[in-house]
Motif scaffolding. Sequence first.
Motif, PDB file in Angstrom:
ATOM      1  N   HIS A 117       0.870  -1.185   0.000  1.00 58.40           N
ATOM      2  CA  HIS A 117       0.000   0.000   0.000  1.00 58.40           C
ATOM      3  C   HIS A 117       0.903   1.229   0.000  1.00 58.40           C
ATOM      4  N   MET A 119       0.723   3.803   1.651  1.00 60.37           N
ATOM      5  CA  MET A 119       0.962   4.355   2.975  1.00 60.37           C
ATOM      6  C   MET A 119       2.221   3.805   3.631  1.00 60.37           C
ATOM      7  N   SER A 122       4.895   6.274   4.448  1.00 61.78           N
ATOM      8  CA  SER A 122       4.876   7.124   5.646  1.00 61.78           C
ATOM      9  C   SER A 122       5.841   6.637   6.719  1.00 61.78           C
ATOM     10  N   LYS A 171       2.242  12.457  16.115  1.00 58.81           N
ATOM     11  CA  LYS A 171       2.662  11.768  14.894  1.00 58.81           C
ATOM     12  C   LYS A 171       3.047  10.316  15.172  1.00 58.81           C
ATOM     13  N   TRP A 174      -0.199   8.512  15.421  1.00 58.16           N
ATOM     14  CA  TRP A 174      -0.766   8.401  14.070  1.00 58.16           C
ATOM     15  C   TRP A 174      -0.093   7.263  13.297  1.00 58.16           C
ATOM     16  N   ARG A 175       1.240   7.219  13.364  1.00 59.28           N
ATOM     17  CA  ARG A 175       1.951   6.149  12.662  1.00 59.28           C
ATOM     18  C   ARG A 175       1.615   4.778  13.253  1.00 59.28           C
ATOM     19  N   GLU A 178      -1.696   3.778  11.792  1.00 60.45           N
ATOM     20  CA  GLU A 178      -1.542   3.466  10.367  1.00 60.45           C
ATOM     21  C   GLU A 178      -0.817   2.134  10.167  1.00 60.45           C
ATOM     22  N   ALA A 181      -3.174  -0.664  10.699  1.00 54.84           N
ATOM     23  CA  ALA A 181      -4.112  -0.745   9.582  1.00 54.84           C
ATOM     24  C   ALA A 181      -3.485  -1.455   8.388  1.00 54.84           C
ATOM     25  N   ILE A 182      -2.247  -1.104   8.059  1.00 52.82           N
ATOM     26  CA  ILE A 182      -1.569  -1.751   6.926  1.00 52.82           C
ATOM     27  C   ILE A 182      -1.291  -3.215   7.243  1.00 52.82           C
TER      28      ILE A 182
END
Length: 219
Positions: A117, A119, A122, A171, A174-175, A178, A181-182
């Motif tokens: 993905h 993302m 990031s 941050k 947030w990471r 994420e 999720a991945i």
Amino acid sequence: MQQSEMQLRQAIVTACQNMNSLGINQGTSGNISVRCGDKVLITPSATPYEDMTPEMIAEMPLDGEYGAWSGPLKPSTEWRFHYDILRARPDMSAVVHAHPTYCTTLAIARRPIPPVHYMIASFGGMDVRCSGYATFGTAELSTLALEALQDRTACLMANHGMIALGESLEKAMWRAVELEAIARQYCLSLTIGEPVMLSEAEIDEALAKFSDYGLKAAE
């Protein structure tokens, strides 16, 4: 605006209390640290999140004796990699460690997360590495984590969990979300066939866009 030490302490407590509801941790197995001037603020050991207060957050001097700390409670048993990461990575100001289900599933299989993905960009590159295994709280584990985090802002930890870094605590959180999720998307894609990987050029393009857009989602 730079946050005061008390604001950072409260932010750590709030983030700990939010980890489970965000789906990146279970129980009290996670821990968080934040750079505060010339010291590290870190969650205390074996303290239920609902009972944690800002005053309980331990502090460790970055330029003092290795392992020295102050506070009413001793720092997390994982203090070594928190401390070593923040000392080795002046570009980062916060470390979030947790045991989210899908990240930990991949870590148990010792599988890195490939470019499935966009993302993934990031986290700084073409993949999220999985470190080697070492007993929790050890210097060896810290060394392995630092190796897996080279030029990255997250890694999986073999048979353990994950680490996410951030220029701020917001941050890093947030990471962490994420990343889970991945990891979930990757695990599910493996159940229906062979995932199609993005190319290096495609990840590089996404990475370039993140430099002025993507990470603003965490601010």
